[in-house]
Design an enzyme around this catalytic site. Structure first.
Site, PDB file in Angstrom:
ATOM      1  N   CYS A  78       0.856  -1.190   0.000  1.00  0.00           N
ATOM      2  CA  CYS A  78       0.000   0.000   0.000  1.00  0.00           C
ATOM      3  C   CYS A  78       0.892   1.239   0.000  1.00  0.00           C
ATOM      4  O   CYS A  78       1.621   1.485   0.968  1.00  0.00           O
ATOM      5  CB  CYS A  78      -0.907  -0.009   1.230  1.00  0.00           C
ATOM      6  SG  CYS A  78      -1.968   1.446   1.364  1.00  0.00           S
ATOM      7  N   CYS A 205      -5.058   6.621  -3.964  1.00  0.00           N
ATOM      8  CA  CYS A 205      -4.389   5.320  -3.955  1.00  0.00           C
ATOM      9  C   CYS A 205      -2.954   5.519  -4.426  1.00  0.00           C
ATOM     10  O   CYS A 205      -2.725   5.944  -5.564  1.00  0.00           O
ATOM     11  CB  CYS A 205      -5.122   4.327  -4.854  1.00  0.00           C
ATOM     12  SG  CYS A 205      -4.334   2.705  -4.918  1.00  0.00           S
TER      13      CYS A 205
END
Length: 283
Positions: A78, A205
């Site tokens: 991530c 993101c």
């Protein structure tokens, strides 16, 4: 069991973070329930995922990062989460601002850096798995991403497209993150990402921004710096394009903001409300 946590966000992509492995002694079913409650925006803290910053006794690495999606599944790398965990490491004194440091995720080495302790940069692994497919442009930046160019602004239509791809036969097993890019010929490219594991659009993101940068670099046949703008803010990606379908020196940069810190009492939440029943009967 009471454990201290930190709430951070990177361009609106938000996380609950623990500076230890709080799930070490939990069985899988309990772990999933606890994470779902932690991340629930009505019954818990509210987050896109949970980060663990595990101490590691090594002169070469500052810590090990572990990531869980909000549905309780173990997450792939991530980008924004890594920037938030680097900010936490600086604030807790595990590393120093102004100095580069390495950390582990999934057995791979990543590098963090911040000049001021707020705007955080993370050096990702090289990107060499990408190309066109039937559905769009597919690229793995530590997490799998599908890139689509679209001027559509209707969220319901975008969601229908994203879910159709996310659960389609080619991706139904492990899933894929679906990114929509707009104004790709402009200096700042607008984007939105439907994330697997969250099963919804997120405000930003990080690995999606890197995937978008690879797409734009392939489109222009050159590397450099790319500005990606999402609902939660702007992220900058810089990368170098090599001759043999490979991108190196990949850096993701943007703000990492601490929202608050508090304690979470593990073991209490699942007895307070039946989450599945509440969600099935939600308005």
């Amino acid at each position: 069991m009471k454990k201290h946590f930190y709430k951070y966000h990177g361009a609106g992509n938000d996380f609950v973070l623990f500076s230890e492995d709080v799930f070490e002694d939990m069985n899988y079913d309990v772990l999933v329930k606890e994470i779902r409650f932690l991340c629930h925006r009505r019954f818990g803290v509210g987050a896109d995922g949970v980060l663990l910053m595990k101490p590691i006794y090594s002169d070469n690495f500052a810590f090990e990062m572990v990531y869980y999606n909000s549905d309780g599944s173990r997450g792939s790398f991530c980008g924004n989460g890594s920037r938030c965990i680097c900010r936490t490491a600086i604030e807790l004194g595990w590393v120093k601002a102004g100095e580069e440091f390495d950390f582990l995720f999934g057995g791979k080495t990543y590098r963090g850096f911040s000049e001021d302790g707020i705007r955080i940069s993370v050096n990702l692994v090289d990107v060499n798995d990408f190309g066109d497919c039937k559905e769009g442009f597919l690229v793995d930046t530590g997490s799998p991403h599908l890139i689509l160019e679209s001027n559509e602004t209707d969220w319901k239509k975008l969601r229908k497209i994203a879910e159709g791809i996310r659960y389609s036969p080619p991706f139904s097993g492990n899933g894929v993150n679906v990114n929509f890019l707009r104004n790709t010929d402009k200096k700042a490219v607008d984007m939105v990402t439907y994330e697997r594991g969250v099963e919804d659009f997120t405000y930003a993101c990080g690995t999606g921004a890197v995937a978008a940068a690879v797409f734009l670099a392939e489109k222009t046949n050159k590397g450099g710096s790319f500005l990606l703008r999402s609902a939660g803010g702007e992220l900058t990606v810089s990368l170098e394009r090599q001759s043999l379908r490979r991108y190196t020196n990949v850096w993701l940069t943007g703000p990492a903001i601490k929202v608050f810190e508090s304690d979470w009492h593990f073991g209490n939440s699942p007895h307070v409300v039946n989450l599945e029943k509440a969600e099935n009967n939600s308005l």
